[in-house]
Scaffold this motif. Structure first.
Motif, PDB file in Angstrom:
ATOM      1  N   ALA A  54       0.821  -1.212   0.000  1.00  0.00           N
ATOM      2  CA  ALA A  54       0.000   0.000   0.000  1.00  0.00           C
ATOM      3  C   ALA A  54       0.857   1.266   0.000  1.00  0.00           C
ATOM      4  O   ALA A  54       0.616   2.196  -0.773  1.00  0.00           O
ATOM      5  CB  ALA A  54      -0.937   0.000   1.201  1.00  0.00           C
ATOM      6  N   VAL A  55       1.865   1.302   0.872  1.00  0.00           N
ATOM      7  CA  VAL A  55       2.688   2.522   0.935  1.00  0.00           C
ATOM      8  C   VAL A  55       3.560   2.668  -0.310  1.00  0.00           C
ATOM      9  O   VAL A  55       3.824   3.787  -0.770  1.00  0.00           O
ATOM     10  CB  VAL A  55       3.558   2.558   2.212  1.00  0.00           C
ATOM     11  CG1 VAL A  55       2.677   2.639   3.454  1.00  0.00           C
ATOM     12  CG2 VAL A  55       4.499   1.350   2.299  1.00  0.00           C
ATOM     13  N   LEU A  56       4.003   1.548  -0.878  1.00  0.00           N
ATOM     14  CA  LEU A  56       4.792   1.623  -2.108  1.00  0.00           C
ATOM     15  C   LEU A  56       3.942   2.164  -3.260  1.00  0.00           C
ATOM     16  O   LEU A  56       4.414   2.961  -4.079  1.00  0.00           O
ATOM     17  CB  LEU A  56       5.357   0.251  -2.465  1.00  0.00           C
ATOM     18  CG  LEU A  56       6.491  -0.256  -1.573  1.00  0.00           C
ATOM     19  CD1 LEU A  56       6.843  -1.699  -1.925  1.00  0.00           C
ATOM     20  CD2 LEU A  56       7.723   0.635  -1.713  1.00  0.00           C
ATOM     21  N   GLU A  74      -5.010  11.530  -3.713  1.00  0.00           N
ATOM     22  CA  GLU A  74      -4.876  10.467  -4.710  1.00  0.00           C
ATOM     23  C   GLU A  74      -3.926   9.386  -4.207  1.00  0.00           C
ATOM     24  O   GLU A  74      -4.159   8.196  -4.416  1.00  0.00           O
ATOM     25  CB  GLU A  74      -4.347  11.049  -6.020  1.00  0.00           C
ATOM     26  CG  GLU A  74      -4.275  10.064  -7.172  1.00  0.00           C
ATOM     27  CD  GLU A  74      -5.628   9.550  -7.609  1.00  0.00           C
ATOM     28  OE1 GLU A  74      -5.693   8.391  -8.063  1.00  0.00           O
ATOM     29  OE2 GLU A  74      -6.629  10.282  -7.467  1.00  0.00           O
ATOM     30  N   ALA A  75      -2.858   9.795  -3.525  1.00  0.00           N
ATOM     31  CA  ALA A  75      -1.903   8.835  -2.977  1.00  0.00           C
ATOM     32  C   ALA A  75      -2.548   7.976  -1.894  1.00  0.00           C
ATOM     33  O   ALA A  75      -2.364   6.752  -1.852  1.00  0.00           O
ATOM     34  CB  ALA A  75      -0.686   9.572  -2.414  1.00  0.00           C
ATOM     35  N   ILE A  76      -3.322   8.613  -1.014  1.00  0.00           N
ATOM     36  CA  ILE A  76      -4.006   7.873   0.057  1.00  0.00           C
ATOM     37  C   ILE A  76      -5.047   6.929  -0.532  1.00  0.00           C
ATOM     38  O   ILE A  76      -5.179   5.771  -0.096  1.00  0.00           O
ATOM     39  CB  ILE A  76      -4.650   8.863   1.044  1.00  0.00           C
ATOM     40  CG1 ILE A  76      -3.554   9.607   1.815  1.00  0.00           C
ATOM     41  CG2 ILE A  76      -5.576   8.134   2.013  1.00  0.00           C
ATOM     42  CD1 ILE A  76      -4.060  10.684   2.739  1.00  0.00           C
ATOM     43  N   LYS A  77      -5.780   7.388  -1.524  1.00  0.00           N
ATOM     44  CA  LYS A  77      -6.787   6.551  -2.171  1.00  0.00           C
ATOM     45  C   LYS A  77      -6.149   5.326  -2.811  1.00  0.00           C
ATOM     46  O   LYS A  77      -6.651   4.203  -2.687  1.00  0.00           O
ATOM     47  CB  LYS A  77      -7.526   7.375  -3.234  1.00  0.00           C
ATOM     48  CG  LYS A  77      -8.574   6.579  -4.001  1.00  0.00           C
ATOM     49  CD  LYS A  77      -9.249   7.448  -5.054  1.00  0.00           C
ATOM     50  CE  LYS A  77     -10.257   6.634  -5.867  1.00  0.00           C
ATOM     51  NZ  LYS A  77     -10.900   7.472  -6.919  1.00  0.00           N
ATOM     52  N   GLN A  78      -5.011   5.543  -3.486  1.00  0.00           N
ATOM     53  CA  GLN A  78      -4.316   4.437  -4.130  1.00  0.00           C
ATOM     54  C   GLN A  78      -3.841   3.416  -3.097  1.00  0.00           C
ATOM     55  O   GLN A  78      -3.932   2.203  -3.307  1.00  0.00           O
ATOM     56  CB  GLN A  78      -3.119   4.969  -4.930  1.00  0.00           C
ATOM     57  CG  GLN A  78      -2.327   3.927  -5.701  1.00  0.00           C
ATOM     58  CD  GLN A  78      -3.122   3.292  -6.815  1.00  0.00           C
ATOM     59  OE1 GLN A  78      -4.117   3.835  -7.272  1.00  0.00           O
ATOM     60  NE2 GLN A  78      -2.715   2.113  -7.234  1.00  0.00           N
ATOM     61  N   ALA A  79      -3.354   3.902  -1.959  1.00  0.00           N
ATOM     62  CA  ALA A  79      -2.891   3.013  -0.893  1.00  0.00           C
ATOM     63  C   ALA A  79      -4.040   2.177  -0.338  1.00  0.00           C
ATOM     64  O   ALA A  79      -3.906   0.959  -0.126  1.00  0.00           O
ATOM     65  CB  ALA A  79      -2.228   3.822   0.214  1.00  0.00           C
ATOM     66  N   GLN A 132       9.182   6.220   1.423  1.00  0.00           N
ATOM     67  CA  GLN A 132       9.592   7.598   1.209  1.00  0.00           C
ATOM     68  C   GLN A 132      10.133   7.765  -0.208  1.00  0.00           C
ATOM     69  O   GLN A 132      10.726   6.838  -0.768  1.00  0.00           O
ATOM     70  CB  GLN A 132      10.668   7.992   2.221  1.00  0.00           C
ATOM     71  CG  GLN A 132      11.105   9.442   2.162  1.00  0.00           C
ATOM     72  CD  GLN A 132      12.143   9.774   3.217  1.00  0.00           C
ATOM     73  OE1 GLN A 132      12.702   8.891   3.860  1.00  0.00           O
ATOM     74  NE2 GLN A 132      12.419  11.056   3.409  1.00  0.00           N
ATOM     75  N   ILE A 133       9.906   8.932  -0.787  1.00  0.00           N
ATOM     76  CA  ILE A 133      10.527   9.223  -2.073  1.00  0.00           C
ATOM     77  C   ILE A 133      11.765  10.081  -1.830  1.00  0.00           C
ATOM     78  O   ILE A 133      11.737  11.012  -1.025  1.00  0.00           O
ATOM     79  CB  ILE A 133       9.565   9.926  -3.050  1.00  0.00           C
ATOM     80  CG1 ILE A 133       9.008  11.227  -2.450  1.00  0.00           C
ATOM     81  CG2 ILE A 133       8.423   9.006  -3.449  1.00  0.00           C
ATOM     82  CD1 ILE A 133       8.236  12.079  -3.453  1.00  0.00           C
ATOM     83  N   GLU A 301      12.879   8.230  -6.538  1.00  0.00           N
ATOM     84  CA  GLU A 301      12.641   6.802  -6.486  1.00  0.00           C
ATOM     85  C   GLU A 301      12.109   6.474  -5.098  1.00  0.00           C
ATOM     86  O   GLU A 301      12.346   7.237  -4.139  1.00  0.00           O
ATOM     87  CB  GLU A 301      13.909   5.998  -6.802  1.00  0.00           C
ATOM     88  CG  GLU A 301      13.613   4.516  -7.035  1.00  0.00           C
ATOM     89  CD  GLU A 301      14.800   3.744  -7.580  1.00  0.00           C
ATOM     90  OE1 GLU A 301      14.991   2.587  -7.169  1.00  0.00           O
ATOM     91  OE2 GLU A 301      15.545   4.303  -8.396  1.00  0.00           O
ATOM     92  N   VAL A 302      11.403   5.384  -4.976  1.00  0.00           N
ATOM     93  CA  VAL A 302      10.749   5.019  -3.713  1.00  0.00           C
ATOM     94  C   VAL A 302      11.616   4.039  -2.927  1.00  0.00           C
ATOM     95  O   VAL A 302      12.201   3.113  -3.493  1.00  0.00           O
ATOM     96  CB  VAL A 302       9.371   4.374  -3.968  1.00  0.00           C
ATOM     97  CG1 VAL A 302       8.732   3.949  -2.656  1.00  0.00           C
ATOM     98  CG2 VAL A 302       8.467   5.347  -4.704  1.00  0.00           C
ATOM     99  N   ILE A 303      11.668   4.256  -1.620  1.00  0.00           N
ATOM    100  CA  ILE A 303      12.353   3.317  -0.737  1.00  0.00           C
ATOM    101  C   ILE A 303      11.424   2.970   0.423  1.00  0.00           C
ATOM    102  O   ILE A 303      10.723   3.842   0.967  1.00  0.00           O
ATOM    103  CB  ILE A 303      13.686   3.923  -0.208  1.00  0.00           C
ATOM    104  CG1 ILE A 303      14.397   2.907   0.698  1.00  0.00           C
ATOM    105  CG2 ILE A 303      13.442   5.224   0.537  1.00  0.00           C
ATOM    106  CD1 ILE A 303      15.781   3.343   1.122  1.00  0.00           C
TER     107      ILE A 303
END
Length: 306
Positions: A54-56, A74-79, A132-133, A301-303
């Motif tokens: 979800a967080v990724l 939008e980010a929260i909805k996607q998660a 985190q990005i 990039e995401v970590i």
């Protein structure tokens, strides 16, 4: 003597049954706990995978959210969509965004089976995750280098002029000089990675085989942000600047990386063109190196941090 021993054995026969009954109770109790513990382990694994995913997924939207606050929703909805897709009730999960980080905390009540015998009806299963990005400081491995970038000498305020950038230009009255092209080498000398602070070289002239309308227009590419170094710059060990072979080459220093959408390619002759683009906030797939101290030009990039 024999009759005495036999009488003792007969006296002990009645004591075995209570011991067996007690042992069976204890054994069944342990078995029940093992089964329920296994169930809790599987549930914990399922929920942990759900919050990680979800967080990724939500972090993919965080790049644009840095300038467009509505993208946070939008980010929260996607998660939450990922949470539900993994079979976890969204009511049991709390998702938050702070700056460049998105977090998820899940607290699910799992009903017990055998542990009910001991009065334990349910047990909370807790999982949390954070992603985190980070701005990228190098592009490596799968990086397909493009032979141009954003020249800060030409665009010192490019972050404010992001919608109409000339990445490679062409002037009919100028046949020599640097027009925005970079020398990325070829064969075994081809540059397959670029790093912040790295020294590379320009490619003088206007012609390049890959500058074609069909190759670039309406595409999104990641390119270096660079500055020209003085003409008398003295090469250091490890520099990838190659001044030999072509008159007019200049050394450049990479300051960071940005992603642009190619809005237009204006061809003036075969292999000669001007390339226009606009800066994009974007999160890249894996294949780069991240550093929270790297200059931030909107490419991340995401970590997974937790």
């Amino acid at each position: 003597m024999m009759s005495f021993i036999l009488s003792l054995i007969k006296k002990q026969e009645g004591g075995i049954l209570p011991l067996v009954a007690i042992s069976m109770t204890v054994l069944l109790g342990f078995s029940a706990l093992v089964i329920d513990a296994g169930t809790l382990y599987l549930e914990k694994s399922k929920i942990q995978k759900a919050v990680d995913a979800a967080v990724l997924a939500g972090a993919q939207e965080l790049a644009e959210a840095q300038e467009r606050p509505e993208k946070r929703e939008e980010a929260i909805k996607q998660a939450y969509n990922i949470i539900v897709a993994n079979g976890v009730d969204r009511e049991n999960v709390e998702i938050n965004i702070k700056g460049t980080e998105i977090t998820a905390f899940a607290n699910v009540s799992k009903e017990m089976t055998f542990a009910r015998i001991f009065g334990i009806k349910d047990t909370p299963v807790v999982a949390n995750a954070a992603a985190q990005i980070l701005p990228i400081s190098a592009v490596i491995n799968s990086f397909t280098a493009e032979p141009f970038g954003i020249n800060t000498d030409r665009y010192p305020n490019f972050m404010d002029e992001k919608h109409n950038l000339v990445l490679k230009w062409d002037k009919d009255n100028e046949e020599t000089g640097n027009f925005g092209l970079l020398d990325l080498g070829s064969g075994t000398n081809k540059i397959t990675e670029m790093v912040v602070g790295g020294i590379y070289s320009t490619d003088p002239g206007k012609s390049v085989g890959r500058i074609m309308k069909r190759n670039y227009e309406k595409k999104t590419v990641t390119i270096p942000i660079y500055r020209l170094l003085p003409e008398n710059y003295v090469l250091q060990e490890g520099d990838r600047c190659n001044k030999t072979g072509t008159t007019g080459k200049r050394c450049i220093q990479v300051l960071g990386f940005a992603t642009v959408y190619i809005t237009n390619v204006v061809e003036v002759a075969q292999h000669k063109a001007s390339i226009y683009g606009e800066l994009k906030e974007i999160t890249l797939p894996s294949g780069s190196i991240m550093n929270e101290n790297a200059p931030n030009f909107g490419t991340y990039e995401v970590i997974l941090t937790k």
